[in-house]
Structures are given as structure tokens and as C-alpha cells.
Design an enzyme around this catalytic site. Structure first.
Site, PDB file in Angstrom:
ATOM      1  N   GLN A 167       0.693  -1.156  -0.097  1.00 30.50           N
ATOM      2  CA  GLN A 167      -0.024  -0.078  -0.005  1.00 30.50           C
ATOM      3  C   GLN A 167       1.129   1.378   0.024  1.00 30.50           C
ATOM      4  O   GLN A 167       0.550   2.393  -0.701  1.00 30.50           O
ATOM      5  CB  GLN A 167      -0.887  -0.052   1.381  1.00 30.50           C
ATOM      6  CG  GLN A 167      -1.995   1.044   1.062  1.00 30.50           C
ATOM      7  CD  GLN A 167      -3.034   0.705   2.147  1.00 30.50           C
ATOM      8  OE1 GLN A 167      -4.011  -0.205   1.805  1.00 30.50           O
ATOM      9  NE2 GLN A 167      -2.944   1.165   3.516  1.00 30.50           N
ATOM     10  N   GLU A 209      -3.204   9.357  -0.866  1.00 31.85           N
ATOM     11  CA  GLU A 209      -2.359  10.218   0.143  1.00 31.85           C
ATOM     12  C   GLU A 209      -1.439  11.157  -0.672  1.00 31.85           C
ATOM     13  O   GLU A 209      -0.416  11.539   0.130  1.00 31.85           O
ATOM     14  CB  GLU A 209      -1.605   9.040   1.159  1.00 31.85           C
ATOM     15  CG  GLU A 209      -2.879   8.488   1.927  1.00 31.85           C
ATOM     16  CD  GLU A 209      -2.273   7.393   3.026  1.00 31.85           C
ATOM     17  OE1 GLU A 209      -0.961   7.404   2.939  1.00 31.85           O
ATOM     18  OE2 GLU A 209      -2.999   6.772   3.649  1.00 31.85           O
ATOM     19  N   ASP A 314      -0.595  -1.790  12.780  1.00 28.76           N
ATOM     20  CA  ASP A 314      -1.656  -0.936  12.470  1.00 28.76           C
ATOM     21  C   ASP A 314      -2.906  -1.597  12.529  1.00 28.76           C
ATOM     22  O   ASP A 314      -3.562  -1.605  13.587  1.00 28.76           O
ATOM     23  CB  ASP A 314      -1.612  -0.338  11.036  1.00 28.76           C
ATOM     24  CG  ASP A 314      -2.862   0.639  10.563  1.00 28.76           C
ATOM     25  OD1 ASP A 314      -3.464   0.929  11.590  1.00 28.76           O
ATOM     26  OD2 ASP A 314      -2.779   0.859   9.585  1.00 28.76           O
ATOM     27  N   LYS A 339      -3.775   6.002  15.200  1.00 30.00           N
ATOM     28  CA  LYS A 339      -4.792   6.468  14.394  1.00 30.00           C
ATOM     29  C   LYS A 339      -6.120   7.044  15.542  1.00 30.00           C
ATOM     30  O   LYS A 339      -6.583   5.955  16.044  1.00 30.00           O
ATOM     31  CB  LYS A 339      -5.119   5.763  13.205  1.00 30.00           C
ATOM     32  CG  LYS A 339      -4.227   5.493  12.290  1.00 30.00           C
ATOM     33  CD  LYS A 339      -4.759   4.369  11.330  1.00 30.00           C
ATOM     34  CE  LYS A 339      -3.813   4.432   9.941  1.00 30.00           C
ATOM     35  NZ  LYS A 339      -4.332   3.323   9.072  1.00 30.00           N
ATOM     36  N   ARG A 368      -5.156   9.423   8.053  1.00 25.84           N
ATOM     37  CA  ARG A 368      -5.999   8.176   7.219  1.00 25.84           C
ATOM     38  C   ARG A 368      -6.061   8.868   5.852  1.00 25.84           C
ATOM     39  O   ARG A 368      -5.776   9.730   5.419  1.00 25.84           O
ATOM     40  CB  ARG A 368      -7.310   8.060   7.805  1.00 25.84           C
ATOM     41  CG  ARG A 368      -7.529   7.903   9.213  1.00 25.84           C
ATOM     42  CD  ARG A 368      -6.778   6.753   9.707  1.00 25.84           C
ATOM     43  NE  ARG A 368      -7.099   5.333   8.947  1.00 25.84           N
ATOM     44  CZ  ARG A 368      -7.981   4.367   9.538  1.00 25.84           C
ATOM     45  NH1 ARG A 368      -8.388   4.455  10.625  1.00 25.84           N
ATOM     46  NH2 ARG A 368      -8.240   3.190   8.821  1.00 25.84           N
ATOM     47  N   LYS A 390       3.396   9.817  10.287  1.00 28.57           N
ATOM     48  CA  LYS A 390       2.963   9.529   9.025  1.00 28.57           C
ATOM     49  C   LYS A 390       1.713  10.532   8.420  1.00 28.57           C
ATOM     50  O   LYS A 390       0.859  10.443   8.905  1.00 28.57           O
ATOM     51  CB  LYS A 390       2.206   8.321   8.629  1.00 28.57           C
ATOM     52  CG  LYS A 390       3.310   7.182   8.407  1.00 28.57           C
ATOM     53  CD  LYS A 390       2.762   5.576   8.530  1.00 28.57           C
ATOM     54  CE  LYS A 390       2.020   5.579   7.333  1.00 28.57           C
ATOM     55  NZ  LYS A 390       1.024   4.251   7.154  1.00 28.57           N
TER      56      LYS A 390
END
Length: 430
Positions: A167, A209, A314, A339, A368, A390
Site C-alpha cells: 500500500q 495520500e 496498524d 490513528k 488516514r 505519517k
């Protein structure tokens, strides 16, 4: 100091707004008796873990069923009446009351999106009432560590319509003395990569992203491109800029088998593959190298690579202290991705970060894929001295907003500011 009554919650407003993918999300605004207020907008993920807190969505035909007016109504009709009169300074009490009213383990009654919006807006209202930055309100006088950015410059998996199974392929610009220089390095490599893709006739379209989403034949091809882009930009791979991966392995895992690049791999074979990547590339971090419930595999992965690279859970942990405790006991990883919307309150988020720190785990504060202009996670990374963040690539303004906020924080801190650099990858050094 203002009177305590000034910090009481007066009213809470909420509305449906849009995230970076054009999907509805919740914005909450908390007003205090003193006139101060705070706003927060919650994000949403694409590759969501099965154990995440529950987002409340409307269903039906509007917005393809993704509307959040039901969550907005929960704030107006249930949360606001319950919280009015409480002190916004008592974040724990505010969050505890919302979770008690919800009454479920995954916040499926009120919705994690409605609870989180109010939780974050309450903290921001308190910071505004005290006239201090959010990172100072959430942290302490020693909260002066700027994080190393993990920059997702090649997107694949659920974040992009291309052929890559993994990803995220990330840059980690750590070999400098401050955040602004780290950001400059990453930006220059981003533009270097775009030029390379153009030269090779590959797509420079971007994914969710902000990273490029070219059709590449393998993860190795993505790694080779990143090394070439780093060198073309004038930097040294491994010494100044390293690489990080988010495999998001749950997305291609079923019945004990990883369907990766046309092959069927068991956990041991997947671990061997990841080990080869670590041997061949300057990789310092691998996120979700195995699937969210492959606990036995994770323990083997940690035995194999845990002393060489950061292994980030995660989907494995979903910012949940119970799952994190299990991972600590079983030695399943050495890092947790944080997150805020996976767990649904600021209090529980801070508890997960503290548990990780006490257990020798690193924590990586994360956005996210469905983001907004809200910059809370930038302040959170500094407040908690996590050392890593991130927040996407070097395009799309919902990603850039967090980088710009960190630049401002570094400027505000002046000569008190520290930069995690390579130290951000080891909790003992922070």
C-alpha cells in the site's frame, strides 16, 4: 487564571462536511462559557482494520450511503445535552461519559466519528481558552520533539488504482538536524521521483495520500525507483534518507494465505520475502507486514526482523490498548501506529501511546487516507514526543496542512526545538 466556570462546556454544534475523497465526515465545534471554542474534523480510512471502532454512516441513496447526518444528530440530541456543564479541562471525564453513554465496546451506538469529533474539539477549545498551542496543552514543557516524517510517495494497494499490492512506499528523511530540512529533503526527492517517472513514461497521477500511483511490476521496482530518486536529488540512501513500507497485508490475506504478486505465500514465506527486502534495501520500518489476526506469524516476524527494523502494528493493534497488551505479551511487534479514529477518543489514544512507551515500543502518529484540513495529529506528535509521523506525500493540501503546522510549531519552539532524526526510530533515544 480564569474562573473554573469559564471552562464549562456551553454548547456543542456539529455538521456534515467532506473529506479529501469527497466522502462525508463529521465536524464538531465545542463552545465554552468563556466564549472560547474549538473545532475538529474526523478522518476516515480506506483499508480499515476489522477491530477498529465503528463509524456511524446513514446508508440509503444520498452520498452512496456514506452520509453522516445520523452521527451529527447523535451529537446534537445525545452528546451535547450530556456534556454541557462539564469542564472541558477534564478530558478524561468528557471522554469517559461519552463512552459510557455509548455502552458498546466498539462505539457503534453513538459512532466513533461523532465521539471523536467532540473529543478532539473539546481539547482544542480548552487550549484556545488557555491561549496556548494544542501541543502544549496536550503535552508538557518538554514537548519539543519534532517528528521524522514517513512520506508515502508511491501509493498502491487500497490507496491507488494500480498493480502494486503493497500500500505504501515511504521516504524517511532522517539525516538532518531539524524538521524543516527533513521536509525540504523529502520534497526535493518527491520532485526528483516525478521527473524519473516522466522520463520512464510512467504515470504521475497521485493516489489518496498524494503519492504517485504508477503501474509497476513489483515492490522491488518501486524500491529501485526510490533509490534512484534519492540519489538524483543529491542525497545518500540509508545515510540521509531511508525507506519504509506499509504492506497492509490484511488486504491480500485469506484463509492463512497471502496472495501477493500472483503467488500464494504462507506466513513463513511472507516473512522470508520481507527479510530479503530488508537485506536488499535501506528499509527501517515495515508496517502491517502480516495480517491483523496472524498473531503466530507476527511473533515469528518479530524474531526474524525485530532487531533490524521497526515492525509497526496498524490493523494488528488498531490503537487499542487491549490488542497492544496482547502484542506486548506475545512479542508480536516493536511499534504501534496511532490513528485517533481507530479507537475514538483522545483519552484512549494517549493511553495507547503511553502503554507503548512504557513497553519499549515506538509509536507513529498517523493520518488516514480520507483526510481533512484538521491538523490535530501534528500537535499530537509533538505533544507526545512520538518522534515519527505519517501524513502522506508532498501533494494534496490535506497532507501539506500537517507539514505546514509542524513547520510553524518548530518556528514557535525556536532554539528549544529538537528533531528526532534517526533517533525517532528508537524509543530509548527520545
Amino acid at each position: 487564571m480564569k474562573e473554573t466556570i469559564d471552562f464549562l462546556i456551553d454548547t456543542i454544534e456539529a455538521r456534515q462536511v467532506l473529506d479529501s475523497r469527497g466522502n462525508p465526515t463529521v465536524e464538531a465545534e465545542v463552545f465554552l462559557e468563556c466564549g472560547a471554542s474549538g473545532i475538529a474534523i474526523v478522518p476516515s480510512g480506506a483499508s480499515t482494520g476489522a477491530h477498529e471502532a465503528h463509524e456511524l454512516r446513514d446508508g440509503g441513496s444520498k452520498y452512496m450511503g456514506k452520509g453522516v447526518l445520523s452521527a451529527v444528530n447523535k451529537i446534537h440530541e445525545t452528546i451535547s445535552p450530556a456534556l454541557c456543564g462539564l469542564s472541558a479541562l477534564d478530558q478524561t471525564a468528557v471522554d469517559k461519559l461519552m463512552t459510557e453513554i455509548d455502552g458498546t465496546l466498539n462505539k457503534s451506538n453513538l459512532g466513533a466519528n461523532s465521539i471523536l469529533a467532540v473529543s478532539l474539539a473539546t481539547a482544542r477549545a480548552s487550549a484556545n481558552a488557555l491561549d496556548i498551542p494544542l501541543y502544549r496543552y496536550l503535552g508538557d514543557p518538554l514537548s519539543n520533539l519534532l517528528p521524522v516524517p514517513l512520506m508515502n510517495v508511491i501509493n498502491g494497494g487500497a490507496h491507488a488504482p494500480n498493480s502494486l499490492d503493497f500500500q505504501e512506499f515511504m521516504l524517511v528523511p532522517h539525516g538532518v538536524n531539524n524538521f524543516s530540512e527533513s521536509l525540504r529533503m523529502g520534497t526535493e526527492i518527491f520532485h526528483s521521483l516525478k521527473s524519473l517517472l516522466d522520463q520512464k513514461g510512467l504515470s504521475t497521477a497521485v493516489g489518496d495520500e498524494g503519492g504517485f500511483a504508477p503501474n509497476l511490476s513489483s515492490s522491488e521496482e518501486a524500491g529501485d525507483l526510490l533509490l534512484e530518486a534519492i540519489q538524483k536529488a543529491g542525497f545518500k540512501p540509508g545515510e540521509q534518507v531511508s525507506l519504509a513500507l506499509d504492506a497492509a497485508s490484511t488486504e491480500f490475506y485469506n484463509d492463512g494465505i497471502y496472495k501477493y504478486e500472483g503467488k500464494s505465500l504462507n506466513s513463513s514465506e511472507m516473512i522470508s520475502y520481507l527479510s530479503r527486502l530488508v537485506s536488499n534495501y535501506p528499509i527501517v520500518s515495515i508496517e502491517d507486514g502480516l495480517a491483523e489476526d496472524d498473531w503466530e506469524g507476527w511473533s515469528e516476524l518479530n524474531k526474524e526482523l525485530g532487531d533490524k527494523v521497526q515492525l509497526v502494528g496498524d490493523d494488528l493493534f488498531v490503537t487499542n490498548t487491549e490488542r497492544l497488551r496482547k502484542g506486548i505479551m506475545e512479542k508480536s511487534a516493536n511499534s504501534i501506529l496511532i490513528k485517533v479514529n481507530q479507537i475514538g477518543t483522545l483519552t484512549e489514544t494517549l493511553e495507547a501511546i503511553e502503554l507503548a512507551k512504557m513497553s519499549g515500543f515506538t509509536s507513529v502518529i498517523s493520518h488516514r487516507s480520507g483526510e481533512t484540513e484538521d491538523t490535530t495529529i501534528a500537535d499530537l506528535s509533538v505533544a507526545t514526543r512520538s518522534g515519527q509521523i505519517k501524513t502522506g506525500s508532498l501533494s494534496r493540501s490535506e497532507r501539506i496542512a500537517k507539514y505546514n503546522r509542524l513547520l510553524k510549531i518548530e518556528e514557535e519552539l525556536g532554539n528549544q526545538a529538537r528533531f528526532a532524526g534517526a533517533l525517532g526510530l528508537g524509543p530509548k533515544n527520545i
